[in-house]
Every structure is written in C-alpha cells, then in structure tokens.
Design an enzyme around this catalytic site. Structure first.
Site, PDB file in Angstrom:
ATOM      1  N   ALA A 137      36.308  44.912  43.742  1.00  0.00           N
ATOM      2  CA  ALA A 137      35.116  44.087  43.505  1.00  0.00           C
ATOM      3  C   ALA A 137      35.517  42.708  42.971  1.00  0.00           C
ATOM      4  CB  ALA A 137      34.141  44.830  42.594  1.00  0.00           C
ATOM      5  N   SER A 138      34.914  42.256  41.883  1.00  0.00           N
ATOM      6  CA  SER A 138      35.122  40.881  41.428  1.00  0.00           C
ATOM      7  C   SER A 138      36.482  40.614  40.817  1.00  0.00           C
ATOM      8  CB  SER A 138      34.027  40.486  40.434  1.00  0.00           C
ATOM      9  OG  SER A 138      32.841  40.174  41.124  1.00  0.00           O
ATOM     10  N   VAL A 139      37.313  41.616  40.661  1.00  0.00           N
ATOM     11  CA  VAL A 139      38.712  41.347  40.314  1.00  0.00           C
ATOM     12  C   VAL A 139      39.373  40.572  41.460  1.00  0.00           C
ATOM     13  CG1 VAL A 139      40.906  42.405  39.627  1.00  0.00           C
ATOM     14  CG2 VAL A 139      38.774  43.361  38.795  1.00  0.00           C
TER      15      VAL A 139
END
Length: 432
Positions: free
Chosen positions: A102-104
């Site tokens: 995801a947003s990593v």
C-alpha cells in the site's frame, strides 16, 4: 546496550497509512480461535518475548499472517515470519514472503523522482502541468487554472491542492474507478492516466502550496511524470534505477485478481473473517460481486502511490540504500537524501514531525526518525528508519488499526532495551 528509545508511539498519525479505500463492515469482527501459530526464520537471542508479542498481537487483531524484520547499522539481524500466508491451506508465512505494501510505496516513488533530479531531467520546483499536457480532460471540461501552479515538490509533500477529507464532497479519485472512466469515456477500470484526465476536469480544493492534505492522487501524477521523463514504464524505471541497485529484486507492482498474484505472495484477509468477506461490486465490468481485497479496487492504477508488492527483506534493502548512512552505500547523493527528508509541512499533533518527500520525519538525537505506513483492504505495513541506527519493517495480510503498530513498536524497543550484545551476522545474503 544503553537503551535509546526511538518509538513512534503517539506519532503514527491516522494519515500515515494513507487511509486507503474503506469497505463497509456488515458484521462484527471476531478474532478466530487460533491455538497454533507457526514461526519461521532464525530467532535472535533476547527477542523471544518480542516473537511472542507479535503472535499475541496477531491473535488480538485477528490477523492470519505477518512478517517482521530488523536492521542494525546496515545489517539484517532479524527476519521472521508468523502465522499463515494461506490460512485455508495452513501455509506458513516465510520471512521473505511478499505482501501488498500500500502506501509504503510512496518512499519508493519519491526515490525514483530523486533519480530523475540526479539525472538532470527534473527539478523539484518544476511545474507539473507541462509534463502531463498530453493527458486531456473530458471534452468540454474546464481545467482549474491553479493546475499551472502545481510543482513536483507540492506533489511529493502532499500540498498539491486536493483534499479528500474536506467536508461535504471530499473523495479520493484513486478509488473512484467507474466514475473516472465514465467521465472521460475511457475503458473501466480506470487507469492511472484516466484518473488524471478525470481530475483535470475537477476544481482544486485549495491553492497549491498553502495547505497539507494527504493525497494519493498526487503520487499518481508523479508516476506519470516518471514515465514521460524516463521514456520507460513506471515499474520498469523504478526497478531498474532504484530497486535493483539496492538489491530489492523481488519487489514488483501487484495485480488486482487473486489468480494473478506473484509467486510467494500471501493471501489477503479481513481481521477474523474469511477470504471472501465482505463482497463488493468488482471494478472489472461484468464480474459481478467479488471480495473487496480482490477486485474492490484496481491495484494496477495505484502503482506509484500504493501498488507495490514486496517483502520485509526487500524493503529494508531499499531503505538501507537511501537512508543517508555510510554503509551500505546509498543510491542517492547526500544532497538528494537531504532534499527527500529535510523539510515539509508539520503534521504531528504535538508539532514534533513533518511530512517530507514520501516520509514522515521526526528530528531528534542528532539525526531523525523516518517512517511510512500503508493500508489496503487485506494488508497493513509499516517501514521505519530510527534515529539510532536501527530500521524495521512489519507487513501483515489483514487490515488493522494503528494501535497494532504502536503496540508492536513498543514491544520491539522493549525487547531491544534488554539486549547487551547484538549479533554480528548479516542475514541479507540468506534471502533472495
């Protein structure tokens, strides 16, 4: 070891995980009875209590599987898998199992932008509009003139002009696939470029540079900038110039459908729930109702803000090559590392941290702690570079609140605090 606490407790703000698409909960989540929990990988002396705390937290939050890894002074000293990559078939999670992150993904995209700066192809204060001028809005749509003010730095720092959380009308276009495709007459599910065309016909929510508001869409645009300036597909450029030089060879952009999952990729679940719950309309026309984690959103279109699939080991390989420390050698110059992490809008409630280019940053101890989280239906992750020479990453195959990360963070530093002698080995060479 003299204990130096670098905890993020109280600072992992809600936005740190991007608060990706949410799915209505139609029944209460009850963690399943789970007597056994396999653990894979080599244990580290003094961290038995940490291993148990990870297992306890996974049971508490109803998470089938996870992986946690730890670096000290550039060396991988701990990497373990917990629970099940495939709960139905009782397949254990390996330490280097692949997860949606995801947003990593945002720090990865930021590093790729810095490579373009290094190549002399881009400046952080360059205007964005000329770089994506080929992406036309729907016929008859009026483009907000403030698009001309948006810079690369604005997009990196979430100050581009879009506020998905504004009252009475805020939305995240990255998860409005059918709406975006219909608006510009493009095929569904909407590609990353289709979403930009759609948004060019929508007004900005504030003047660029005047406000901080977390924006997945801004990073969507950055992915297209990378493509246009490099002449390569986003994934190819990032893998060639960022990930492979760091040794993160197994990290790839993921696929929406379960049948297209990568080899060694875990299955994704809901806390305490079966694989096929809850059900939502598929983003693929004609597919009907599908599990939200396998078709409720179009993963491929989220590539540059949330689409990567990686392992704890690969993420730490990436991190240790952009962390501003001497060993191993960084793939970015010290000047560009400073640009990536040196300044940004204050975001933590107590004023102690800010959002730089793809990282939350909290100065301290003569250095700084950087971190980023990620959430999608069926996955949760956190990547942390601490100010005292450690870095750690945790990935799970079910969603969970930030309290899980806070408790995991506390358990890790409590475990490290009682260790008097750390291993000298480096496990990186043990993994692909």
């Amino acid at each position: 070891m003299k204990r130096v606490r670098a905890s993020l407790i109280g600072l992992v703000v809600a936005a740190s995980c991007g608060r990706e698409p949410t799915t209505p909960v139609t029944q209460p989540v009850t963690p399943p009875a789970q007597q056994e929990m396999p653990t894979t990988g080599t244990g580290m002396p003094g961290m038995t209590s940490f291993d148990q705390r990870v297992r306890d937290l996974m049971r508490q939050y109803g998470i089938p599987g996870g992986a946690v890894a730890l670096v000290r002074d550039g060396k991988l000293i701990y990497a373990r898998g917990f629970g099940y990559a495939d709960a139905e078939n009782k397949t254990p999670v390996q330490p280097d199992a692949l997860f949606r992150i995801a947003s990593v993904s945002k720090p990865i995209t930021s590093a790729a932008i810095m490579k373009l700066v290094e190549d002399g192809k881009l400046g952080l204060d360059d205007r964005v509009a000329p770089l994506i001028a080929d992406l036309k809005p729907a016929p008859g749509a009026k483009v907000d003139p403030r698009w001309e003010q948006i810079t690369i730095r604005h997009l990196l720092n979430h100050t581009g002009g879009w506020d998905r959380d504004k009252p009475n009308g805020g939305f995240d276009p990255m998860f409005q696939s059918a709406v975006a495709a219909a608006a510009v007459g493009a095929p569904a599910p909407a590609s990353a470029e289709t979403i930009i065309r759609y948004m060019k016909g929508m007004p900005l929510d504030f003047d660029p540079g005047t406000k901080w508001a977390y924006s997945n869409f801004g990073y969507d645009i950055l992915g297209r900038v990378i493509e246009r300036l490099s002449g390569m597909p986003y994934e190819e450029f990032v893998r060639t110039r960022v990930l492979q030089p760091a040794g993160a060879n197994r990290t790839r952009v993921g696929k929406t459908r379960m049948k297209d999952a990568l080899a060694d990729e875990v299955r994704y679940y809901y806390p305490g729930a079966a694989l096929n719950w809850p059900l939502v309309p598929s983003v693929f026309p004609g597919e009907g109702i599908v599990p939200a984690n396998y078709g409720g959103y179009y993963l491929e279109a989220t590539d540059s803000h949330g689409g990567w699939v990686s392992s704890t080991v690969d993420l730490l390989r990436f991190l240790t090559h952009v962390d501003g420390r001497a060993s191993p050698a960084d793939i970015l110059s010290p000047q560009l590392v400073a640009e990536m992490t040196g300044s940004g809008a204050t975001t933590c409630p107590d004023g102690s941290c800010y959002y730089a280019a793809g990282w939350w940053v909290r100065p301290g101890q003569g250095d700084a702690t950087w971190w980023h989280g990620g959430d999608y239906p069926g996955t949760k992750g956190m990547l942390v570079r601490s100010a005292n020479g450690f870095a750690w990453v945790a990935l799970f195959n079910a969603g969970a609140p930030n309290s899980l990360v806070n408790e995991l963070d506390a358990a890790l530093w409590n475990a490290l605090g009682v260790i008097t002698s750390f291993p000298t080995h480096d496990l990186f060479s043990s993994f692909r």
